[in-house]
Motif scaffolding. Structure first.
Motif, PDB file in Angstrom:
ATOM      1  N   ALA A 199      -8.598 -14.048  -8.634  1.00 25.48           N
ATOM      2  CA  ALA A 199      -9.872 -14.622  -8.185  1.00 25.48           C
ATOM      3  C   ALA A 199     -10.176 -14.115  -6.781  1.00 25.48           C
ATOM      4  O   ALA A 199      -9.270 -13.899  -5.986  1.00 25.48           O
ATOM      5  CB  ALA A 199      -9.786 -16.136  -8.178  1.00 25.48           C
ATOM      6  N   PRO A 200     -11.442 -13.916  -6.456  1.00 23.23           N
ATOM      7  CA  PRO A 200     -11.814 -13.303  -5.184  1.00 23.23           C
ATOM      8  C   PRO A 200     -11.321 -14.066  -3.952  1.00 23.23           C
ATOM      9  O   PRO A 200     -11.181 -13.481  -2.895  1.00 23.23           O
ATOM     10  CB  PRO A 200     -13.346 -13.300  -5.214  1.00 23.23           C
ATOM     11  N   SER A 201     -11.039 -15.370  -4.105  1.00 26.42           N
ATOM     12  CA  SER A 201     -10.656 -16.148  -2.921  1.00 26.42           C
ATOM     13  C   SER A 201      -9.194 -15.967  -2.536  1.00 26.42           C
ATOM     14  O   SER A 201      -8.754 -16.487  -1.524  1.00 26.42           O
ATOM     15  CB  SER A 201     -10.930 -17.619  -3.177  1.00 26.42           C
ATOM     16  N   GLY A 202      -8.427 -15.269  -3.374  1.00 21.90           N
ATOM     17  CA  GLY A 202      -6.994 -15.113  -3.105  1.00 21.90           C
ATOM     18  C   GLY A 202      -6.729 -14.531  -1.725  1.00 21.90           C
ATOM     19  O   GLY A 202      -7.287 -13.513  -1.353  1.00 21.90           O
ATOM     20  N   LYS A 203      -5.888 -15.211  -0.977  1.00 20.09           N
ATOM     21  CA  LYS A 203      -5.592 -14.737   0.378  1.00 20.09           C
ATOM     22  C   LYS A 203      -4.216 -14.103   0.411  1.00 20.09           C
ATOM     23  O   LYS A 203      -3.309 -14.548  -0.272  1.00 20.09           O
ATOM     24  CB  LYS A 203      -5.638 -15.918   1.351  1.00 20.09           C
TER      25      LYS A 203
ATOM     26  N   SER B 224     -13.423  -4.882  -2.633  1.00 21.74           N
ATOM     27  CA  SER B 224     -12.685  -4.822  -3.904  1.00 21.74           C
ATOM     28  C   SER B 224     -11.340  -4.121  -3.696  1.00 21.74           C
ATOM     29  O   SER B 224     -10.334  -4.491  -4.299  1.00 21.74           O
ATOM     30  CB  SER B 224     -13.535  -4.163  -5.000  1.00 21.74           C
ATOM     31  N   ASP B 225     -11.307  -3.121  -2.794  1.00 18.63           N
ATOM     32  CA  ASP B 225     -10.018  -2.493  -2.444  1.00 18.63           C
ATOM     33  C   ASP B 225      -9.078  -3.549  -1.869  1.00 18.63           C
ATOM     34  O   ASP B 225      -7.891  -3.593  -2.182  1.00 18.63           O
ATOM     35  CB  ASP B 225     -10.217  -1.407  -1.364  1.00 18.63           C
ATOM     36  N   ALA B 226      -9.630  -4.390  -0.988  1.00 19.79           N
ATOM     37  CA  ALA B 226      -8.817  -5.402  -0.327  1.00 19.79           C
ATOM     38  C   ALA B 226      -8.258  -6.393  -1.342  1.00 19.79           C
ATOM     39  O   ALA B 226      -7.103  -6.811  -1.243  1.00 19.79           O
ATOM     40  CB  ALA B 226      -9.641  -6.127   0.733  1.00 19.79           C
ATOM     41  N   GLU B 227      -9.049  -6.732  -2.355  1.00 19.69           N
ATOM     42  CA  GLU B 227      -8.556  -7.655  -3.393  1.00 19.69           C
ATOM     43  C   GLU B 227      -7.432  -7.020  -4.204  1.00 19.69           C
ATOM     44  O   GLU B 227      -6.423  -7.655  -4.491  1.00 19.69           O
ATOM     45  CB  GLU B 227      -9.697  -8.059  -4.327  1.00 19.69           C
ATOM     46  N   ARG B 228      -7.635  -5.760  -4.569  1.00 19.40           N
ATOM     47  CA  ARG B 228      -6.572  -5.061  -5.329  1.00 19.40           C
ATOM     48  C   ARG B 228      -5.305  -4.970  -4.490  1.00 19.40           C
ATOM     49  O   ARG B 228      -4.196  -5.118  -4.987  1.00 19.40           O
ATOM     50  CB  ARG B 228      -7.045  -3.669  -5.742  1.00 19.40           C
ATOM     51  N   LEU B 229      -5.500  -4.740  -3.197  1.00 21.07           N
ATOM     52  CA  LEU B 229      -4.340  -4.657  -2.302  1.00 21.07           C
ATOM     53  C   LEU B 229      -3.655  -6.020  -2.202  1.00 21.07           C
ATOM     54  O   LEU B 229      -2.420  -6.098  -2.149  1.00 21.07           O
ATOM     55  CB  LEU B 229      -4.781  -4.158  -0.914  1.00 21.07           C
TER      56      LEU B 229
ATOM     57  N   LEU C 202       0.837  -1.202   0.000  1.00 17.22           N
ATOM     58  CA  LEU C 202       0.000   0.000   0.000  1.00 17.22           C
ATOM     59  C   LEU C 202       0.873   1.254   0.000  1.00 17.22           C
ATOM     60  O   LEU C 202       0.682   2.175  -0.805  1.00 17.22           O
ATOM     61  CB  LEU C 202      -0.921  -0.006   1.228  1.00 17.22           C
ATOM     62  N   LEU C 203       1.841   1.288   0.912  1.00 12.71           N
ATOM     63  CA  LEU C 203       2.676   2.482   1.039  1.00 12.71           C
ATOM     64  C   LEU C 203       3.477   2.737  -0.235  1.00 12.71           C
ATOM     65  O   LEU C 203       3.654   3.887  -0.646  1.00 12.71           O
ATOM     66  CB  LEU C 203       3.602   2.361   2.250  1.00 12.71           C
ATOM     67  N   ALA C 204       3.964   1.665  -0.861  1.00 18.42           N
ATOM     68  CA  ALA C 204       4.731   1.835  -2.103  1.00 18.42           C
ATOM     69  C   ALA C 204       3.861   2.517  -3.160  1.00 18.42           C
ATOM     70  O   ALA C 204       4.319   3.418  -3.873  1.00 18.42           O
ATOM     71  CB  ALA C 204       5.229   0.488  -2.608  1.00 18.42           C
ATOM     72  N   ASP C 205       2.602   2.109  -3.216  1.00 14.56           N
ATOM     73  CA  ASP C 205       1.701   2.684  -4.224  1.00 14.56           C
ATOM     74  C   ASP C 205       1.316   4.126  -3.880  1.00 14.56           C
ATOM     75  O   ASP C 205       1.299   4.997  -4.750  1.00 14.56           O
ATOM     76  CB  ASP C 205       0.450   1.802  -4.365  1.00 14.56           C
ATOM     77  N   VAL C 206       1.021   4.390  -2.611  1.00 18.56           N
ATOM     78  CA  VAL C 206       0.641   5.763  -2.230  1.00 18.56           C
ATOM     79  C   VAL C 206       1.843   6.698  -2.387  1.00 18.56           C
ATOM     80  O   VAL C 206       1.692   7.873  -2.720  1.00 18.56           O
ATOM     81  CB  VAL C 206       0.071   5.818  -0.788  1.00 18.56           C
TER      82      VAL C 206
END
Ligand SMILES: [Zn+2]
Length: 669
Positions: free
Chosen positions: A555-559, A500-505, A408-412
């Motif tokens: 895929a949405p299940s990615g942990k 969806s934010d959490a998945e992108r993250l 997250l920090l790298a992207d921000v």
């Protein structure tokens, strides 16, 4: 007009294609509201106080500056205090005594008359006055008046420095850390006071600077301890040339009180709408000597502005209301945070069961309060040209399973760079921020020690660090704005992320981990091309695992997280105290163990005056103990450390460390 409009649209479309995690509208709202000047102005108010941990001046700045400004901005805010008396222990650290100082002076008292015939009146030479340079009086100096002949004892921190030298009734002139010099010179060898000078290799190109130094007496040392002063290199050279001519006496007078005190913390909250019990915690240490600006009035002032900005924008519905709580905490460095996590078991890791050293069997449970991440702001306002430094954030060590903060920090950070932010009264300095490996030395350490993703935002190297040159003129409204927007946007994202934010993250997290592991493998291959080694295999396996996860995490299940690093189920040592470990935890170690520890200090010595540029023993041992969650054997811990730091650490080494820690009851098997 039409053409212009079309050009504008193209430009907007190009910018929008960057696809950052933080939605651009939110980022822009924060960037427009955040004032670098306001953060700098907060800093200017804070530096007027001599803010020493456990001192009434620290409580005063909290009550008179920080709290009222937070309340004026509409924030829920309060003060919390913990005992600080030189004997209460938090983790392995003994809290400092409360200390109040009103004045302090050091003068040359006399020089042997025959040696200065016709010389100017040396009694008129003042070496320190608290009112002029507050940090020239060693913090936690005992009040009193003393005079004596100066005796140079080198570093003055070990018995060897005093062999054949009599300091009894005299004043020790030394270059070591004041706390250690006073223990040797005053407590053991009968000196009346100490004068500390800079070591020859300590920033010799700034000969008039005075360094920050402290005595840190314990309650049981109160009768015997004394006061100390710091002098500059030029003052030391002058004294040395006088001492060549004959004995030089100095006269110190300090009006100060040592006694039971309090650690004062300030809290501010923006409560979450969905899960107020889960928080993103932003910390910054409010303490340090009067006028000390970048360290860390800057982090404190920047946080005050971040709290105001987020509160204002959320109240005006210009950015989303946070789902989780945003918690700001101003602390006395190290001790305040350690006291807080010792007293608040809810300062715990979210989502994964964690081997909590505070020995609470129900340390993790769904719906209980916890900290999802910590952003620690320490030295954030530098004028990078004046201080010759660059902005960084630290990444998490491998022992922290959830790493989303790094990605997250790298992207921000990229988004903040692209925004090209300036404050009107600030500089136009080129901005070259960096993500660096975990470095220790501030309040983020304790959260990492509890398995919580945590980062430190700061500047390094900085030649003014812990000296009389760290003043408000070394700060820059532009830097405040850049770092303040960066931290505020990241914190708001964590608090308000949807699924969806959490998945992108999650995708960003695996990508960032792949980059890190690929980098490690490349580095390791350079070091040893032929010999197949265990650490390379381990890093390669983790890389494959992360690539797999990157493939499936679309895929949405990615942990998210680190499967291999997370540890096998087995049995092994586990920690019994909150990290980090204070050196005092090893005071009663056997001579043999002390020798081994000293050898490791030397083997893994830091090669830098600022942040360590390679893993030192404090960091490696911290990470080793952090891996000791009861489920990993010592061979696995050795492999993990070797893979993380690209070092040859074997099982015997970890076993030796465990046996020393076991004897001190810091680890059990
Ligand atoms: Zn600091």
């Amino acid at each position: 007009m039409k053409i212009f409009l079309r050009l504008c649209l193209c430009f907007t479309a190009l910018l929008a294609s960057a696809q950052h995690l933080v939605d651009q509208k939110t980022f822009d709202a924060i960037a427009n509201e955040y004032s670098g000047e306001a953060a700098q102005e907060n800093t200017r108010r804070i530096v007027e106080y001599h803010r020493i941990q456990g001192s009434p001046m620290m409580a005063a700045v909290a009550e008179q500056i920080v709290l009222p400004r937070l309340k004026a901005a509409g924030l829920e805010a309060k003060i919390e205090q913990f005992p600080s008396d030189g004997k209460t222990k938090y983790g392995t650290y003994i809290s400092p005594m409360g200390w109040d100082i009103r004045s302090g002076e050091l003068w040359i008292d006399q020089v042997k008359p025959e040696s200065v015939a016709g010389a100017k009146d040396l009694k008129s030479i003042m070496l320190c006055r608290y009112a002029d340079v507050p940090m020239c009086v060693s913090t936690y100096s005992k009040g009193g008046e003393w005079s004596g002949e100066l005796v140079d004892v080198g570093s003055g921190t070990s018995d060897a420095n005093y062999q054949g030298i009599d300091v009894h009734g005299k004043v020790a002139l030394a270059s070591g850390y004041a706390a250690n010099v006073v223990r040797e010179a005053v407590l053991k060898h009968g000196a009346v006071g100490v004068v500390i000078y800079p070591a020859a290799d300590d920033r010799p190109d700034h000969p008039d600077m005075v360094r920050y130094n402290g005595i840190w007496p314990r309650a049981e040392e109160l009768d015997k301890t004394s006061g100390g002063f710091q002098i500059s290199r030029n003052q030391y050279d002058m004294l040395k040339s006088l001492m060549k001519q004959g004995a030089v006496r100095v006269h110190g007078k300090i009006d100060a009180t040592l006694g039971p005190g309090k650690l004062t913390l300030v809290h501010a909250y923006i409560r979450g709408t969905d899960h107020p019990e889960r928080e993103i915690l932003i910390t910054g240490h409010l303490d340090h000597p009067k006028w000390s600006a970048n360290d860390n009035a800057s982090g404190s002032g920047a946080m005050m502005e971040a709290a105001r900005v987020l509160q204002t924008l959320i109240a005006a519905k210009k950015i989303a209301a946070p789902k989780l709580t945003i918690h700001f905490m101003w602390v006395p460095e190290y001790f305040g945070t350690l006291a807080y996590v010792s007293h608040h078991p809810e300062a715990r890791h979210c989502d994964t069961p964690w081997d909590d050293p505070r020995n609470k069997p129900d340390a993790f449970a769904e719906g209980k309060p916890c900290i999802i991440a910590n952003i620690n702001m320490d030295m954030v306002g530098e004028d990078t040209v004046k201080t010759n430094s660059r902005f960084y954030f630290t990444k998490a060590p491998d022992s922290v399973v959830h790493t989303f903060l790094d990605a997250l920090l790298a992207d921000v950070l990229e988004q903040t760079r692209e925004a090209d932010l300036y404050a009107q009264t600030g500089t136009r300095n080129y901005w070259q921020p960096e993500a660096i490996p975990y470095a220790q030395g501030s309040d983020h350490d304790f959260f990492l020690g509890l398995g919580i993703p945590a980062t430190m935002l700061g500047h390094d190297p900085d030649w003014t660090h812990h000296t009389s040159e760290d003043k408000i003129d070394k700060t820059d409204a532009t830097e405040f704005k850049r770092v303040g927007v960066f931290a505020s946007a990241a914190a708001h994202f964590v608090a308000s992320a949807n699924s969806s934010d959490a998945e992108r993250l999650g995708v960003a997290d695996h990508a960032s981990r792949v980059r890190e592991l690929a980098h490690r493998l490349a580095q390791d291959a350079n070091a040893d091309t032929n010999k197949p080694n265990r650490r390379t295999t381990r890093n390669l396996d983790e890389l494959k695992n992360q690539v797999d996860r990157l493939n499936t995490s679309v895929a949405p299940s990615g942990k998210t997280g680190r499967a291999i690093i997370a540890g096998k189920t087995g049995s092994g040592p586990h920690r019994l105290t909150i990290l980090t470990l204070d050196a005092s935890a090893f005071e009663s170690a056997s001579p043999d163990d002390k020798k081994w520890l000293a050898e490791q200090e030397a083997r893994f010595a830091s090669d830098s005056e600022g942040l360590a540029t390679k893993p030192n023993f404090a960091l490696i041992s911290f990470e080793a103990v952090n891996f000791m969650n009861g489920h990993r054997g010592t061979a696995e811990i050795a492999d993990l450390l070797s893979a993380e730091y690209l070092l040859d650490i074997d099982q015997a080494w970890v076993d030796r460390l465990v046996s020393i820690l076991e004897k001190q009851k810091l680890v059990s098997r």
